[in-house]
Scaffold this active site. Structure first.
Site: not given
Lengths: 410, 410
Positions: A14, A102, A202
């Site tokens: 990422v 997350k 999530k």
């Protein structure tokens, strides 16, 4: 506003994507937000040579936290340690933090949001759910003129890929998992995905946003996809249904929430039934807007990175006003006990006369599909989970006809 | 921030919805944004008694523009006059304006955005495209870390309802239109919908957001749905396609845009193929995020109102910084001539040996479906519209085999 500098912490998948997406869209960012923004530091313990950003790499976090020129930091390290400490210190130092983490948001969100507020900076995490799909910002901004009734989503690409392969290519769970690992969609230790923990984090984030109170993973019943068999898949397909790992949050009338993660039989009428491969989708129901759906790539380097970049831009564009945080610490009694929640259930049982009689006598009215000579699918009316379980136990005592069951999402 | 007051101008379908949605979600608004916000005035030339808001109704615009307590105004009058003058005067008086008025935004957006900027207030219009579906804010905020490649959408619910009825209930265009009028989905004069003008305004707004330059309706080729026949529908259905009115914007490599509104044959693989009735959907392709899709009710009192309310809240929450406006006045040469744009086309022709031979010789490679004894469907490779038209004219000269044709959206 001139001279705002950004730091990126972590240069894995990422992180490198954030740097790439930032520079790819820098022209349009400059056109749209003007200031002389740039990435000043990239923090990583590993040296990365030949990236074109050699002079930006540092390995000492203290440089970032002590540089007054740095106003926004992207935390894309992941996990709790050291991300949690770094984030806290950065917020306390008056720097906005954006993240795709997350796990950290689902575990420490309320605390970090509060620290951000006290220091008049932002803590944003668009990338934490649904990768590049805009879902956090729509929920906290676009749909605020609604009382949200329900959020249901396919929020884990790995399990959706596995289930798609089981449906479309008739693969077994094990073979589909191996393929996902081969393609890099699943980790060598796939538990976080296939046991539902990732989806749980999530839905905690979405449920916290919707309710304004932190919903912790511990209070959310979570079931993975490991028990789904090829027979389940074939039976679901026969009636036009699919089986999807659904992250589910329903806002009840008593201001409580029904939150869970479980594989569900999804009716063909649902906007989630047709979401395949690694794609994600989230359906939100609001009292004013009705049903709205969001769809896209829920993971991957550049999709996730693009969401991180959008948060960076928001930090640069907007000064936070003295509004309350997105959500606060919450009591654990916000989420009802799983057994008090209601669902329709789909039972797969052997096709015998006794089974048929038992189904109607134990579960009352329901939809019965008996086209298969070997098995029956029976979809119950909406029942409390406790009621369903009692009836199911009774059915199991009477015969060995029960093959499997799933909650139903219409 | 205390004491910010709102005025709603217009108490028709959307206006009354804004008041309703605002008070319905006031608890959650107060919880999430704190200040003592309230609607102070509702402007309408008609008196509305017994709404529960009698004391808020006024008929004199000057009261709003001169009240320093009013900081945000919802313009839901629609049309250009008097909405344009009112909006300008409000922005000049330092009040933020939010609107569902796509005609005004598509015609005067650049000018009004500039006035807003000069007066350090906001001009927002989430409700102008896709009703309650979050699409404007995601485009301008969430997807900014992308170079947008394409936006394609079903943005007019009326025409989508008519086309759905033609497909699913085999209704003629005329009957489906009558039904839409009977159900209140279509106006007595349905031209703005069925001739594509409404969709044209909406794609102008999306294209302006994407490009940063105002794209005016005059520069967008617009074709409605009035010429679609039951035979077209039957032929499309046979190969699993649908016909949808598509608002289309493609960003070309030379920084120009291909923008048009036309009925297209939509492949079953497209996220737009399965959007039915009055629902809307928009698919955005970004270089980082890939394809993301948004879906929901594109019109209607409360869905549209909920988007207006979200803009009201944004005006209250955020002080605009000195960033550039969303888009500026643009040259008309930003949009390429329709004939220079490329598409695949689907031709429906009579099933004769000559036709088959002509198709291949004139259009080159393509997909040919000949299962029907009376007609052939031929999907060309991607062609410049000018090229396609030349070949089509030649084909028409050679025979009377051509029945109809559509652009194809995959």
């Amino acid at each position: 506003m001139a001279g705002q500098k950004i730091a990126v912490m972590g240069y894995g998948v990422v992180g490198s994507g954030v740097v790439e997406a930032f520079y790819n869209s820098l022209d349009s960012i400059k056109k749209k937000i003007n200031p002389d923004v740039d990435i000043k530091y990239i923090l990583d313990i590993v040296e990365h040579k030949g990236t074109g950003f050699d002079e930006k790499f540092i390995s000492d976090f203290e440089i970032i936290v002590n540089d007054p020129e740095v106003t926004v930091v992207a935390e894309v390290i992941g996990g709790i340690k050291p991300a949690y400490d770094f984030t806290r210190r950065l917020l306390e130092a008056g720097k906005s933090v954006v993240t795709s983490n997350k796990e950290l948001v689902a575990t420490k969100g309320a605390e970090l949001l509060q620290i951000a507020k006290e220091n008049k900076v932002l803590y944003l995490f668009e990338a934490s759910v649904g990768g590049g799909i805009p879902i956090i910002r729509p929920l906290r901004m676009c749909l605020i003129g609604n009382n949200i009734k329900q959020v249901a989503g396919i929020v884990n690409g790995t399990t959706n890929f596995i289930l798609t392969k089981m449906f479309e290519d008739k693969m077994s769970f094990e073979d589909a998992l191996s393929l996902a690992q081969k393609l890099g969609y699943a980790e060598r230790n796939p538990s976080a995905d296939i046991d539902g923990h990732d989806a749980c984090r999530k839905i905690c984030i979405l449920a916290s946003l919707v309710s304004g109170e932190h919903i912790y993973p511990e209070s959310v019943y979570t079931e993975g996809i490991t028990k789904i068999t090829s027979d389940d898949v074939a039976a679901a397909a026969k009636i036009g249904y699919t089986i999807k790992l659904i992250a589910y949050c329903k806002c009840l009338e008593n201001e409580k929430l029904q939150v869970l993660v479980a594989p569900m039989m999804v009716a063909p009428t649902s906007r989630l039934s047709n979401i395949k491969d690694v794609f994600n989708g989230v359906v939100v129901v609001g009292d004013a807007v009705g049903e709205v759906a969001f769809y896209g790539r829920g993971a991957g380097k550049l999709p996730t990175a693009s969401a991180v970049v959008s948060d960076i831009i928001e930090c640069i564009r907007f000064t936070p006003t003295d509004e309350p945080v997105f959500w606060q610490h919450g009591g654990k009694d916000k989420v009802i006990d799983r057994k008090d929640g209601e669902f329709s259930f789909c039972l797969r049982v052997k096709n015998t006369e006794t089974a048929k009689a038992n189904l109607t006598s134990l579960f009352g009215e329901g939809e019965l599909t008996t086209e298969d000579s070997e098995q029956i699918l029976f979809i119950t009316k909406s029942l409390k989970e406790a009621e369903f379980e009692n009836a199911l136990n009774e059915l199991k005592q009477r015969s060995e006809d029960v093959l499997s069951f799933f909650r139903v999402l219409k």
